[in-house]
Design a protein around this motif. Structure first.
Motif, PDB file in Angstrom:
ATOM      1  N   UNK A 311       3.332  -8.133  82.578  1.00 23.20           N
ATOM      2  CA  UNK A 311       2.566  -6.908  82.815  1.00 23.20           C
ATOM      3  C   UNK A 311       1.205  -7.213  83.424  1.00 23.20           C
ATOM      4  N   UNK A 312       0.545  -8.266  82.964  1.00 21.83           N
ATOM      5  CA  UNK A 312      -0.767  -8.618  83.494  1.00 21.83           C
ATOM      6  C   UNK A 312      -0.662  -9.141  84.928  1.00 21.83           C
ATOM      7  N   UNK A 313       0.400  -9.863  85.235  1.00 22.20           N
ATOM      8  CA  UNK A 313       0.614 -10.297  86.616  1.00 22.20           C
ATOM      9  C   UNK A 313       0.841  -9.080  87.504  1.00 22.20           C
ATOM     10  N   UNK A 314       1.647  -8.148  87.040  1.00 17.88           N
ATOM     11  CA  UNK A 314       1.923  -6.938  87.807  1.00 17.88           C
ATOM     12  C   UNK A 314       0.633  -6.166  88.064  1.00 17.88           C
ATOM     13  N   UNK A 315      -0.215  -6.031  87.044  1.00 12.80           N
ATOM     14  CA  UNK A 315      -1.490  -5.324  87.225  1.00 12.80           C
ATOM     15  C   UNK A 315      -2.342  -6.039  88.265  1.00 12.80           C
ATOM     16  N   UNK A 316      -2.390  -7.349  88.193  1.00 12.89           N
ATOM     17  CA  UNK A 316      -3.197  -8.118  89.139  1.00 12.89           C
ATOM     18  C   UNK A 316      -2.731  -7.890  90.570  1.00 12.89           C
ATOM     19  N   UNK A 317      -1.447  -7.955  90.805  1.00 12.10           N
ATOM     20  CA  UNK A 317      -0.914  -7.802  92.163  1.00 12.10           C
ATOM     21  C   UNK A 317      -1.167  -6.400  92.686  1.00 12.10           C
ATOM     22  N   UNK A 318      -0.997  -5.409  91.838  1.00  7.60           N
ATOM     23  CA  UNK A 318      -1.210  -4.031  92.292  1.00  7.60           C
ATOM     24  C   UNK A 318      -2.678  -3.714  92.519  1.00  7.60           C
ATOM     25  N   UNK A 614     -10.744   7.121  96.638  1.00  8.67           N
ATOM     26  CA  UNK A 614      -9.425   7.724  96.799  1.00  8.67           C
ATOM     27  C   UNK A 614      -8.308   6.737  96.500  1.00  8.67           C
ATOM     28  N   UNK A 615      -8.476   5.519  96.986  1.00  2.98           N
ATOM     29  CA  UNK A 615      -7.477   4.476  96.732  1.00  2.98           C
ATOM     30  C   UNK A 615      -7.392   4.159  95.243  1.00  2.98           C
ATOM     31  N   UNK A 616      -8.555   4.027  94.595  1.00  7.42           N
ATOM     32  CA  UNK A 616      -8.564   3.710  93.166  1.00  7.42           C
ATOM     33  C   UNK A 616      -8.021   4.864  92.332  1.00  7.42           C
ATOM     34  N   UNK A 617      -8.201   6.097  92.802  1.00 10.71           N
ATOM     35  CA  UNK A 617      -7.585   7.227  92.108  1.00 10.71           C
ATOM     36  C   UNK A 617      -6.068   7.095  92.113  1.00 10.71           C
ATOM     37  N   UNK A 618      -5.516   6.618  93.236  1.00 12.22           N
ATOM     38  CA  UNK A 618      -4.076   6.405  93.294  1.00 12.22           C
ATOM     39  C   UNK A 618      -3.620   5.339  92.316  1.00 12.22           C
ATOM     40  N   UNK A 619      -4.369   4.226  92.250  1.00 11.82           N
ATOM     41  CA  UNK A 619      -3.997   3.149  91.331  1.00 11.82           C
ATOM     42  C   UNK A 619      -4.079   3.611  89.879  1.00 11.82           C
ATOM     43  N   UNK A 620      -5.132   4.337  89.554  1.00 13.39           N
ATOM     44  CA  UNK A 620      -5.301   4.778  88.176  1.00 13.39           C
ATOM     45  C   UNK A 620      -4.265   5.839  87.803  1.00 13.39           C
ATOM     46  N   UNK A 621      -3.928   6.708  88.748  1.00  4.04           N
ATOM     47  CA  UNK A 621      -2.887   7.700  88.478  1.00  4.04           C
ATOM     48  C   UNK A 621      -1.554   7.011  88.202  1.00  4.04           C
ATOM     49  N   UNK A 622      -1.273   5.932  88.939  1.00  2.00           N
ATOM     50  CA  UNK A 622      -0.054   5.156  88.683  1.00  2.00           C
ATOM     51  C   UNK A 622      -0.078   4.594  87.266  1.00  2.00           C
ATOM     52  N   UNK A 623      -1.188   3.986  86.879  1.00  2.66           N
ATOM     53  CA  UNK A 623      -1.276   3.382  85.549  1.00  2.66           C
ATOM     54  C   UNK A 623      -1.121   4.416  84.447  1.00  2.66           C
ATOM     55  N   UNK A 624      -1.507   5.644  84.744  1.00  8.49           N
ATOM     56  CA  UNK A 624      -1.391   6.707  83.738  1.00  8.49           C
ATOM     57  C   UNK A 624      -0.027   7.399  83.791  1.00  8.49           C
ATOM     58  N   UNK A 625       0.854   6.950  84.698  1.00  9.81           N
ATOM     59  CA  UNK A 625       2.179   7.520  84.772  1.00  9.81           C
ATOM     60  C   UNK A 625       2.262   8.819  85.530  1.00  9.81           C
ATOM     61  N   UNK A 654       1.425  -0.250  97.046  1.00 12.22           N
ATOM     62  CA  UNK A 654       1.394   0.558  95.826  1.00 12.22           C
ATOM     63  C   UNK A 654       2.141   1.874  95.990  1.00 12.22           C
ATOM     64  N   UNK A 655       2.200   2.383  97.219  1.00 13.56           N
ATOM     65  CA  UNK A 655       3.011   3.575  97.462  1.00 13.56           C
ATOM     66  C   UNK A 655       4.483   3.241  97.250  1.00 13.56           C
ATOM     67  N   UNK A 656       4.892   2.059  97.729  1.00 18.11           N
ATOM     68  CA  UNK A 656       6.270   1.614  97.495  1.00 18.11           C
ATOM     69  C   UNK A 656       6.536   1.440  96.006  1.00 18.11           C
ATOM     70  N   UNK A 657       5.570   0.869  95.288  1.00 12.77           N
ATOM     71  CA  UNK A 657       5.749   0.675  93.849  1.00 12.77           C
ATOM     72  C   UNK A 657       5.850   2.021  93.125  1.00 12.77           C
TER      73      UNK A 657
END
Length: 747
Positions: A311-318, A614-625, A654-657
């Motif tokens: 999970x931590x590796x996945x977070x780092x890559x994303x 805007x980009x970080x909003x996308x990453x955080x929205x992903x982390x929140x499901x 991250x869009x692909x993920x």
């Protein structure tokens, strides 16, 4: 009518609350202490302060860019008493304009204290009963009136205000003169310019909004450390440090020689044993806190070391977009007397894990470093692995993670773990025995994986430990922190080396030189790299809400503070929700029409901050499901926006993920395969696409690390989740009707 002082108040005169009078009003309250240490003999008070401030970095941010400075108050009047004044017509030219302010008390000293046109008069008039009934505190309200000029006949006690009142104010009332200065912005620009032109200071040059908090942390940590007993006779310098300096390129220029001498002093036995925290090391402590917080929330429900590491590796890559940079393992000895700059050409704007985490990008080596620091906070041992034989520029840079007695391998360049035949994470023992496991990472006709099983049978391992992590001061501080304040600040190379020594494939073990080379690079980078660093940092400095949002994003959601758990009204710390609000604040994501009205320099800075948010909003929205919202921020709001092109590679991945998490594998494959030929993660993305094609279909979306998707409130509710507005043209980035104000998060 004239006897009622409120008849004449013009519509433009604003009533302000006294809480906004002082310049520090928008800053957070002093941090609360934690139960650490006992009394003052062992420096417990200093330790409590350090722990409390570190644990609340997101709320120890100076948000005021234009603080009001007092020019005239009771303390600066001629007699040390309050200045009382009336407002009337100008006696020299009675024209029905009530704009003449006279200090009847005779103690104003307007001219002597330097009152200027544009200064603000805070006029504490007596508010009538009707206003008091509306809830306005008569002792805590003022009108703000702008100075037009001093009266030439009596410049010490009379002035003309710009906007006339609707009537006279015959009863003397208290006045103060304040000036909204650009002091904070001037300090930011001065610091950036000094670094750009002189490279001063080489370390810790960033004028971050939390700089004051870090300075306090360093000061009190040093006071605490000085109160500790001296080092015992058994304390010894890390033996592996002997080989580090010898492996670094020899300095050939004067700046390199100075940096090298500084590093040697830092690594000396005396400095490591008895040295105190340097000013710039406050950021290193903050880095450890951010790594600890991410390591706590990013794994979600992972309940084993193996799952946590994945999970931590996945977070780092994303979250750390891969940069196109020369390999850190490339030969740095190319510098010669005739071309000394060759060694410095590999320098970058990213040098430390905190920069990769905050800025959101870095090289494969930076990804590896961030990953190891996250693992350290979970007490999971790891090391950098590379074959002993082969071309260093082509070899993969791997992170080996100890899961029990085996070393599982992760490739930060590809963004993938190595896989065994069962589809799990491959171990060093497995890949050294079966070359087919490595050949599955070849891409026909385009990429060949840079290692063979034969090469992996003889590797060298590099233990990650920065100079500060080997110093006694961090060892002592780590031991003193307890409970929710605990942070892993020190490294234990011997413990890792002992485990590595049991693996037959590991032929030698060293300290990783990358952190030490980064220390040198920061002090020797040229003007182009410094300008790049400044452009990187400026949006976070000039938009402090963006910095605060980033800090709270990394902090994540936490429970109620330990000392507040007995309070039934205490609330949990909602770092992610607050970050969502701050990322969408109007000052962080202004409308494009507003951006277009700015001068070029400001437009570049503010546009960069808007795109990043805007980009970080996308990453955080992903982390929140909240995957549907993430699709919009990462796609329409980032990948499709011209000004966001710097985030294109990360947004595409991250869009692909996100599509993958929604079960839309076909769309995810298209995105992964659409990487440009020069995209730094193209090799890994093609491999991930291949894996998705081969994977069995599933209708179950992935779970978020932070919350399950069905726990996320709707985008049009009163939650602070991004609303993904329809267009980003002249409209503001968020809808006031559906989003709460950023005030709560900013306080």
């Amino acid at each position: 009518m004239k006897n009622n002082p409120w008849v004449w108040i013009s519509a433009v005169a604003a009533v302000v609350v006294a809480a906004l009078i002082v310049s520090s009003a928008n800053r957070s309250a002093p941090p609360r202490g934690h139960t650490l240490g006992q009394g003052s003999v062992d420096g417990g008070a200093f330790l409590r302060s350090v722990a409390a401030t570190l644990n609340d970095l997101g709320n120890n941010v100076d948000l005021e860019l234009q603080p009001a400075q007092p020019i005239l108050t009771a303390s600066t009047s001629s007699d040390g008493k309050e200045v009382l004044a009336t407002v009337s017509e100008n006696p020299a030219s009675p024209d029905g304009q009530y704009n003449y302010l006279l200090a009847n008390s005779g103690n104003a000293n307007f001219y002597s204290v330097g009152v200027e046109p544009g200064d603000i008069v805070r006029y504490y008039v007596n508010i009538d009963e009707e206003s008091a009934e509306r809830g306005i505190d008569q002792k805590a309200a003022a009108l703000e009136l702008r100075v037009r000029r001093l009266d030439s006949r009596d410049p010490e006690n009379a002035l003309i205000i710009e906007t006339p009142l609707n009537g006279p104010s015959p009863v003397p009332a208290r006045v103060e003169i304040w000036r909204y200065s650009d002091k904070r912005m001037d300090a930011i620009r001065s610091a950036l310019n000094r670094y750009n032109k002189l490279r001063l200071p080489a370390l810790g040059w960033e004028p971050a909004p939390d700089l004051g908090a870090l300075q306090q942390i360093v000061e009190r940590a040093n006071q605490w450390f000085r109160s500790r007993p001296p080092a015992g006779k058994d304390w010894k310098r890390e033996p592996l440090l002997v080989g580090v300096v010898a492996e670094l390129p020899k300095p050939t220029t004067e700046p390199q020689q100075r940096a090298f001498a500084s590093l040697e002093k830092t690594l000396s036995t005396e400095e490591l044993r008895n040295g105190v925290f340097a000013d710039w090391e406050g950021r290193a402590l903050a880095e450890a806190v951010w790594a600890r917080d991410v390591a706590q929330w990013a794994p979600g429900t992972a309940d084993t070391d193996e799952k946590v590491a994945a999970a931590l590796f996945d977070w780092t890559i994303r979250n750390v977009q891969l940069d196109t940079t020369p390999s850190p393992l490339a030969d740095r000895s190319a510098a010669t007397e005739s071309k000394p700059e060759a060694a410095a050409e590999l320098a970058d704007s990213i040098h430390r894990p905190w920069q990769a985490m905050v800025f959101g990008h870095g090289s494969a080596a930076h990804r590896a470093w961030v990953f190891v620091e996250l693992l350290r906070q979970q007490n999971i041992a790891a090391a950098i692995i590379r074959p002993l034989e082969g071309d260093p520029a082509k070899m993969p840079l791997l992170v080996g993670v100890f899961i029990e007695d085996e070393l599982q391998l992760f490739d930060p360049q590809l963004g993938l773990p190595l896989r065994n035949k069962e589809g799990g994470v491959a171990t060093l023992a497995e890949v050294s025995a079966d070359d087919s496991l490595l050949r599955q990472f070849d891409v026909d006709g385009e990429y060949a994986y840079g290692a063979t099983a034969e090469q992996m049978a003889g590797v060298e391992a590099f233990i990650v430990a920065s100079p500060l992590q080997l110093a006694r001061r961090t060892q002592e501080l780590e031991k003193a922190l307890e409970g929710e304040n605990f942070i892993r600040l020190a490294a234990d190379p011997k413990a890792v080396a002992d485990r590595l020594a049991k693996l037959p494939q590991v032929k030698q073990t060293k300290l990783w030189t990358f952190p030490y080379q980064s220390y040198l690079d920061e002090q020797t980078i040229g003007p182009n790299s410094r300008e790049l660093s400044i452009n990187e940092f400026a949006p976070l400095a000039e938009r402090p809400l963006l910095w605060k949002g980033r800090a709270l994003h990394l902090q994540g959601n936490k429970g109620i503070r330990a000392e507040e758990r007995g309070d039934p009204l205490a609330e949990a710390r909602q770092g992610h929700q607050d970050a969502l609000v701050l990322y969408q604040d109007g000052s962080v994501r202004p409308a494009n029409l507003k951006l277009g009205a700015l001068d070029e320099a400001k437009r570049q800075v503010y546009s960069a901050g808007k795109a990043a948010a805007g980009y970080w909003l996308g990453l955080l929205s992903y982390d929140r499901g909240n995957y549907e919202v993430a699709l919009d921020w990462l796609g329409t709001r980032t990948l499709d926006q011209k000004q966001s092109s710097r985030w294109a590679n990360g947004a595409r991945y991250n869009l692909a993920r996100t599509h993958e998490a929604l079960g839309n594998n076909e769309e995810a494959v298209k995105l992964l395969q659409s990487d440009p030929k020069d995209a730094p993660q193209r090799h890994g993305n093609l491999l991930r696409a291949k894996q998705l094609v081969a994977a069995p279909a599933t209708d179950e979306p992935a779970e978020a690390a932070d919350e399950k998707p069905n726990a996320e409130p709707a985008a049009d509710s009163d939650s602070p989740e991004p609303t993904a507005p329809a267009a980003d043209s002249s409209e503001a980035a968020t809808s006031p009707a559906s989003e709460p104000s950023a005030d709560a998060a900013a306080k």
